[in-house]
Design a protein around this motif. Sequence first.
Motif, short mmCIF file in Angstrom:
data_model
loop_
_atom_site.label_atom_id
_atom_site.label_comp_id
_atom_site.label_asym_id
_atom_site.label_seq_id
_atom_site.Cartn_x
_atom_site.Cartn_y
_atom_site.Cartn_z
N UNK A 155 0.82 -1.20 0.00
CA UNK A 155 0.00 0.00 0.00
C UNK A 155 0.86 1.26 0.00
N UNK A 156 0.49 2.19 -0.85
CA UNK A 156 1.06 3.53 -0.89
C UNK A 156 0.07 4.47 -0.20
N UNK A 157 0.51 5.10 0.88
CA UNK A 157 -0.35 6.02 1.64
C UNK A 157 0.18 7.44 1.48
N UNK A 158 -0.73 8.38 1.24
CA UNK A 158 -0.34 9.77 1.04
C UNK A 158 -1.27 10.69 1.83
N UNK A 159 -0.74 11.86 2.20
CA UNK A 159 -1.57 12.88 2.84
C UNK A 159 -0.99 14.24 2.51
N UNK A 160 -1.88 15.22 2.34
CA UNK A 160 -1.46 16.59 2.08
C UNK A 160 -2.56 17.54 2.54
N UNK A 161 -2.17 18.78 2.81
CA UNK A 161 -3.16 19.80 3.17
C UNK A 161 -3.34 20.81 2.04
N UNK A 162 -2.81 20.52 0.85
CA UNK A 162 -2.97 21.39 -0.31
C UNK A 162 -3.90 20.71 -1.30
N UNK A 163 -5.08 21.29 -1.49
CA UNK A 163 -6.12 20.66 -2.30
C UNK A 163 -5.66 20.35 -3.72
N UNK A 203 -1.33 23.34 8.70
CA UNK A 203 -2.35 23.35 7.66
C UNK A 203 -3.74 23.54 8.21
N UNK A 204 -4.02 22.87 9.34
CA UNK A 204 -5.34 22.99 9.95
C UNK A 204 -5.58 24.41 10.45
N UNK A 205 -4.55 25.01 11.05
CA UNK A 205 -4.69 26.38 11.53
C UNK A 205 -4.96 27.35 10.39
N UNK A 206 -4.43 27.03 9.23
CA UNK A 206 -4.64 27.89 8.06
C UNK A 206 -5.98 27.63 7.39
N UNK A 207 -6.75 26.67 7.93
CA UNK A 207 -8.07 26.37 7.38
C UNK A 207 -8.06 25.43 6.20
N UNK A 208 -6.94 24.74 5.98
CA UNK A 208 -6.86 23.82 4.84
C UNK A 208 -7.35 22.43 5.24
N UNK A 209 -8.08 21.77 4.35
CA UNK A 209 -8.55 20.41 4.60
C UNK A 209 -7.41 19.43 4.40
N UNK A 210 -7.36 18.43 5.27
CA UNK A 210 -6.35 17.38 5.16
C UNK A 210 -6.92 16.28 4.28
#
Length: 221
Positions: A155-163, A203-210
């Motif tokens: 499995x390749x798992x990824x996460x980002x806060x930039x839409x 990212x969360x403080x800046x209001x960006x969705x994870x």
Amino acid sequence: MSDAQERAWTELAPRFVIPVQRDAAATSILPGSHVDPAAVWGRLAPLVVEIGSGQGHAIVHAAASAPRRDFLAIEVFKAGLARTMLDAEKAGATNLRLVEANAPEVLQHLLPTASADELWVFFPDPWHKKKHTKRRLVTPGFAAHAASALRDGGVLRLATDWEDYALQMRDVLDGAAEFERAFEGEWAERFDGRVLTAFERKGARAGRDIRDLAYRRKARA
């Protein structure tokens, strides 16, 4: 680096850092290089690789929590690797190793084919300015290297806060013949093994969705 980080390189690097042969650049990997995971970790166990491990918060926590698995942190910034070693020593994470190198070269040259059970890419540099987006890590070329390093079913798992980067990641991996989605709907559920890091808080403080994504390596023909 701080005095403690300098000490980490002097005293802890021989235990934690995998020595590699370099190509032209300081963080490159000489083509044709390879490691034997059984020799590096002294056993055969499922291998989890984090690309861009930063300060090591996620992978140290994971390694300490899962002693029956082996973990590899890939990072180019020496201070981050030093902090990872200090925290790993404190946590007793003897199943963690580090490599100071460019991630695509580690996947391409250092790791044996089908050696990794999971690859993690959490909050990579978004290169959010339009003129810099070509520098982003997740590209079709990266997908090919990741597919080579992962075992069938890995499995390749990824996460980002930039839409827009999340959309790019999804487009790239949806278009990669070696992968299939390991989630339903638009986005994957948050991966339980991903601890809250400074990047995510920012990212969360800046209001960006994870945004999380997960892709399974298809069986080789």
